[in-house]
Design an enzyme around this catalytic site. Structure first.
Site, PDB file in Angstrom:
ATOM      1  N   ILE A  56       0.840  -1.202   0.000  1.00 21.75           N
ATOM      2  CA  ILE A  56       0.000   0.000   0.000  1.00 21.75           C
ATOM      3  C   ILE A  56       0.871   1.247   0.000  1.00 21.75           C
ATOM      4  O   ILE A  56       0.597   2.210  -0.721  1.00 21.75           O
ATOM      5  CB  ILE A  56      -0.981  -0.009   1.191  1.00 21.75           C
ATOM      6  CG1 ILE A  56      -1.992  -1.147   1.031  1.00 21.75           C
ATOM      7  CG2 ILE A  56      -1.710   1.335   1.318  1.00 21.75           C
ATOM      8  CD1 ILE A  56      -2.888  -1.359   2.247  1.00 21.75           C
ATOM      9  N   CYS A  57       1.946   1.236   0.793  1.00 26.88           N
ATOM     10  CA  CYS A  57       2.842   2.400   0.861  1.00 26.88           C
ATOM     11  C   CYS A  57       3.440   2.701  -0.506  1.00 26.88           C
ATOM     12  O   CYS A  57       3.486   3.864  -0.929  1.00 26.88           O
ATOM     13  CB  CYS A  57       3.968   2.148   1.864  1.00 26.88           C
ATOM     14  SG  CYS A  57       3.405   1.851   3.538  1.00 26.88           S
ATOM     15  N   THR A  58       3.874   1.667  -1.208  1.00 34.16           N
ATOM     16  CA  THR A  58       4.462   1.866  -2.528  1.00 34.16           C
ATOM     17  C   THR A  58       3.432   2.458  -3.481  1.00 34.16           C
ATOM     18  O   THR A  58       3.734   3.404  -4.218  1.00 34.16           O
ATOM     19  CB  THR A  58       5.032   0.545  -3.070  1.00 34.16           C
ATOM     20  OG1 THR A  58       6.060   0.093  -2.168  1.00 34.16           O
ATOM     21  CG2 THR A  58       5.604   0.714  -4.463  1.00 34.16           C
ATOM     22  N   LEU A  61       2.952   6.230  -2.514  1.00 33.83           N
ATOM     23  CA  LEU A  61       4.091   7.087  -2.848  1.00 33.83           C
ATOM     24  C   LEU A  61       4.316   7.152  -4.356  1.00 33.83           C
ATOM     25  O   LEU A  61       4.744   8.192  -4.873  1.00 33.83           O
ATOM     26  CB  LEU A  61       5.341   6.622  -2.108  1.00 33.83           C
ATOM     27  CG  LEU A  61       5.285   6.763  -0.579  1.00 33.83           C
ATOM     28  CD1 LEU A  61       6.572   6.258   0.056  1.00 33.83           C
ATOM     29  CD2 LEU A  61       4.989   8.181  -0.144  1.00 33.83           C
TER      30      LEU A  61
END
Length: 166
Positions: A56-58, A61
């Site tokens: 999810i972070c990737t 960002l």
């Protein structure tokens, strides 16, 4: 005899809209110090994320990376922050092509995330918190998403547009 609550860390409250943003200094992926107060005169989008290289972070960002002009048009510096080391942040930025700073809230572990009320001591990671800070250092927008829920990118557009009138 100990006092009730002795030794229990109290959670820091999330800064509210209209409050001054807590100042901090962390190193970026290149080991260079970045101090929030030194960015006065520019808007700042402070994006706390749990861990480098996570799914999810990737996605979040990369969406910022792919729409960086939106932030640049609002004269906003993007600062991604996680509890990862500067070495992990650098490898992550290089792999994904992030041209904005990724800051290492590594030691003391999660101290800046804690100051912003988004550190989860049970998991040792930052929650998905976003703080948009105006050029005077005042918090103008806050969202903290539950674990596993990505941020809504359209909210960035609205919040950044709201800075134009200040």
């Amino acid at each position: 005899m100990t006092q009730p609550g002795a030794g229990v860390a109290l959670a820091t409250a999330v800064p509210a809209v209209g409050q001054p943003a807590p100042d901090f200094e962390l190193v970026n992926q290149f080991g260079e110090p970045v101090r929030l107060s030194e960015l006065r005169g520019r808007n700042v989008v402070l994006v706390f994320f749990p861990f480098a290289f996570s799914g999810i972070c990737t996605g979040e960002l990369c969406e910022i990376r792919d729409n960086l002009a939106l932030f640049e048009d609002a004269d906003a510096a993007v600062l991604g922050v996680s509890v990862d080391s500067k070495f992990a942040q650098r490898a992550y930025a290089e792999k994904e092509g992030y041209s904005f700073d990724l800051l290492a809230d590594f030691w003391p572990h999660g101290a800046v995330a804690e100051r912003y009320g988004v550190f989860d001591p049970d998991s040792g990671m930052a929650k998905r918190g976003t703080f948009i800070i105006d050029a005077r250092g005042t918090v103008r927008y806050v969202v903290v998403n539950p674990r596993g829920q990505a941020r809504d990118f359209t909210e960035y557009r609205a919040a950044l547009a709201g800075l134009a009138g200040n």
